[in-house]
Enzyme design. Structure first.
Site, short mmCIF file in Angstrom:
data_model
loop_
_atom_site.label_atom_id
_atom_site.label_comp_id
_atom_site.label_asym_id
_atom_site.label_seq_id
_atom_site.Cartn_x
_atom_site.Cartn_y
_atom_site.Cartn_z
N CYS A 122 -59.39 -58.12 55.43
CA CYS A 122 -60.11 -59.22 54.56
C CYS A 122 -61.47 -59.43 54.88
O CYS A 122 -62.04 -60.03 54.15
CB CYS A 122 -59.33 -60.66 55.03
SG CYS A 122 -57.68 -60.63 54.62
N HIS A 262 -64.26 -66.62 54.04
CA HIS A 262 -62.95 -65.86 53.34
C HIS A 262 -61.97 -66.74 53.04
O HIS A 262 -61.87 -67.96 53.57
CB HIS A 262 -62.33 -65.21 54.59
CG HIS A 262 -61.14 -64.58 54.24
ND1 HIS A 262 -60.74 -64.02 53.04
CD2 HIS A 262 -59.89 -64.36 54.94
CE1 HIS A 262 -59.53 -63.40 53.07
NE2 HIS A 262 -58.83 -63.66 54.16
N ASN A 293 -55.12 -65.90 48.02
CA ASN A 293 -55.95 -64.95 49.23
C ASN A 293 -56.02 -63.78 48.75
O ASN A 293 -55.16 -62.97 48.94
CB ASN A 293 -55.06 -65.38 50.51
CG ASN A 293 -55.83 -64.43 51.67
OD1 ASN A 293 -56.62 -63.52 51.65
ND2 ASN A 293 -55.25 -64.71 52.82
O1 UT7 Z 1 -56.39 -63.27 55.01
C1 UT7 Z 1 -56.13 -62.77 56.38
C2 UT7 Z 1 -56.07 -63.73 57.34
N1 UT7 Z 1 -54.94 -64.60 57.05
C3 UT7 Z 1 -55.15 -66.07 57.49
O2 UT7 Z 1 -56.12 -66.32 57.70
C4 UT7 Z 1 -53.71 -66.59 57.01
C5 UT7 Z 1 -53.43 -67.67 58.30
N2 UT7 Z 1 -52.32 -68.31 58.33
C6 UT7 Z 1 -52.00 -69.46 57.36
O3 UT7 Z 1 -52.92 -69.33 56.69
C7 UT7 Z 1 -50.67 -70.05 57.94
O4 UT7 Z 1 -50.06 -70.02 59.08
C8 UT7 Z 1 -49.76 -70.20 56.77
C9 UT7 Z 1 -50.37 -71.06 55.61
C10 UT7 Z 1 -49.50 -68.81 56.17
C11 UT7 Z 1 -48.44 -71.14 57.21
O5 UT7 Z 1 -48.74 -72.19 57.84
P1 UT7 Z 1 -48.56 -72.97 59.04
O6 UT7 Z 1 -49.02 -74.12 59.05
O7 UT7 Z 1 -49.02 -71.88 60.31
O8 UT7 Z 1 -46.92 -72.95 59.01
P2 UT7 Z 1 -46.00 -72.27 60.17
O9 UT7 Z 1 -45.80 -70.75 60.05
O10 UT7 Z 1 -46.38 -72.70 61.47
O11 UT7 Z 1 -44.33 -72.76 59.80
C12 UT7 Z 1 -44.42 -74.36 59.89
C13 UT7 Z 1 -43.06 -74.58 59.42
C14 UT7 Z 1 -41.96 -73.95 60.01
O12 UT7 Z 1 -40.63 -74.65 60.09
P3 UT7 Z 1 -40.27 -75.46 61.54
O13 UT7 Z 1 -40.36 -74.70 62.68
O14 UT7 Z 1 -41.70 -76.42 61.82
O15 UT7 Z 1 -39.29 -76.31 61.36
C15 UT7 Z 1 -41.46 -72.78 59.37
O16 UT7 Z 1 -40.29 -72.26 59.19
O17 UT7 Z 1 -42.81 -74.45 57.84
C16 UT7 Z 1 -41.69 -73.45 57.77
N3 UT7 Z 1 -42.00 -72.50 56.76
C17 UT7 Z 1 -41.94 -72.76 55.57
N4 UT7 Z 1 -41.33 -73.65 54.84
C18 UT7 Z 1 -41.50 -73.45 53.59
C19 UT7 Z 1 -42.64 -71.16 57.16
N5 UT7 Z 1 -42.67 -70.60 55.99
C20 UT7 Z 1 -42.48 -71.39 55.01
C21 UT7 Z 1 -42.55 -71.68 53.61
N6 UT7 Z 1 -41.94 -72.55 52.71
N7 UT7 Z 1 -43.01 -70.39 52.97
#
Ligand code: UT7
Length: 337
Positions: A122, A262, A293
């Site tokens: 990225c 980004h 993204n």
């Molecule tokens: O481009 C290169 C660099 N990349 C980035 O900068 C991306 C950085 N990361 C992100 O943008 C975020 O981490 C995401 C948008 C990918 C995810 O958001 P998050 O707030 O970090 O979510 P998480 O992975 O901590 O998951 C939170 C909750 C979990 O449930 P519990 O444990 O709180 O019950 C996951 O199981 O959301 C759940 N979850 C989902 N729910 C619905 C994880 N993925 C999904 C999904 N849909 N797709």
């Protein structure tokens, strides 16, 4: 020992023109939620993404790059034959060799330009701008075309909850050339290989293909991401890098007009702007909402849009910052052409 003649180039470098290509297909959240047991509400809340662009069969890495580049070259007021170096940042040109940059240079009609790909995920486009600036000032080339391009849908696992909704396709390009005044500030860049596994191609190609004795899995290697760890790193560490790029360029917050981070996630963009204490007068790129993204393409796509919509005007001072797999990052201040 023979004396080796050295060479020097322009006193400074600047971005001369920017161009972009967005795939035609617009994919709403409703099209991706079923396979990952998610919802439009969750995706919007966690990432700010409403729709993303996904490439069709004819929208190859080369095709999208050429389209974006033609526009950038025209806006720079140049002919393709005046481009003497082509740098392509991508992780989704799936032919290991040769570099797609050579095919792009040829299709554009450059006159045997130097052409090579760089792999910095990225952050690739900002790495490319840094290289281009140094190449122009060292005299190794006069006009460098920098392309950031991805067709990430080729390596996306559409059933992976952590990546399927976030990544997208597209291409952005910029021409860097000589200038009498500084138009590209010093780059602040680096990497943290201790976090190599946070965003990566899941399987090594050798495990996929195997050998005559030991057949591989035969399954296309996909992109994986430990999103939350990347999220926390990006939200906090990257604001410091942005500030260092401003300091290195001698630009204060009050002198900054435009911020093009980004386009990873709207929450990261907001967190960075807050941490950096950007004044309300700074216009911020928010292209991720309907582009998704698109990795190496995200900064030039966002920049192109801000220029098209009048949010980044000629002569404005902009901070570019990009970060991703590696982990790797790069930031610099530039003048809008
Ligand atoms: O481009 C290169 C660099 N990349 C980035 O900068 C991306 C950085 N990361 C992100 O943008 C975020 O981490 C995401 C948008 C990918 C995810 O958001 P998050 O707030 O970090 O979510 P998480 O992975 O901590 O998951 C939170 C909750 C979990 O449930 P519990 O444990 O709180 O019950 C996951 O199981 O959301 C759940 N979850 C989902 N729910 C619905 C994880 N993925 C999904 C999904 N849909 N797709």
């Amino acid at each position: 020992m023979a004396a080796i003649t050295s060479r020097s180039g322009a006193p400074y470098a600047r971005i001369m023109g920017v161009g972009a290509y967005r795939p035609v297909r617009i994919v709403p959240n409703s099209d991706v939620v079923e396979a990952i047991d998610s919802s439009d509400e969750w995706i919007q809340q966690r990432s700010g993404i409403k729709t993303r662009r996904w490439a069709g069969p004819d929208e190859s890495v080369q095709m999208m790059s050429v389209e974006a580049s033609r526009i950038a070259i025209e806006r720079a007021g140049l002919d393709a034959s005046q481009i003497d170096c082509v740098v392509v940042a991508t992780v989704s040109h799936l032919l290991q060799t040769p570099a797609v940059a050579t095919a792009i240079a040829h299709e554009l009609g450059t006159d045997h330009a130097a052409a090579f790909d760089i792999s910095a995920a990225c952050s690739g486009f900002c790495h490319g701008i840094a290289l281009a600036s140094d190449i122009v000032r060292a005299g190794s080339a006069e006009h460098v075309l920098v392309v950031g391009v991805e067709r990430l849908t080729d390596i996306l696992d559409l059933t992976d909850r952590g990546t399927a909704f976030i990544f997208a396709d597209g291409a952005g390009a910029a021409v860097v050339g000589p200038s009498d005044t500084p138009g590209i500030g010093p780059v602040v860049w680096g990497s943290d290989g201790e976090q190599f596994d946070l965003i990566r191609q899941r399987e090594d190609w050798r495990d996929v293909v195997g050998s005559p004795e030991v057949p591989g899995s035969g399954v296309m290697p996909h992109l994986t991401m430990q999103g939350n760890s990347v999220f926390r790193w990006a939200s906090f560490a990257m604001a410091k890098i942005g500030q260092q790029a401003l300091d290195a360029a001698g630009v204060g917050l009050d002198d900054l007009d435009v911020f093009v981070p980004h386009q990873a996630n709207m929450r990261i963009i907001d967190a960075m702007a807050r941490s950096m204490k950007l004044p309300d007068t700074v216009r911020i790129a928010r292209d991720v909402a309907d582009q998704g993204n698109s990795s190496a393409a995200s900064v030039p796509l966002a920049l192109d849009r801000m220029m098209a919509e009048g949010d980044a005007r000629s002569g404005d001072t902009a901070l570019l910052i990009a970060f991703g797999a590696g982990l790797s990052y790069a930031a610099q201040v530039v003048t809008i052409p």
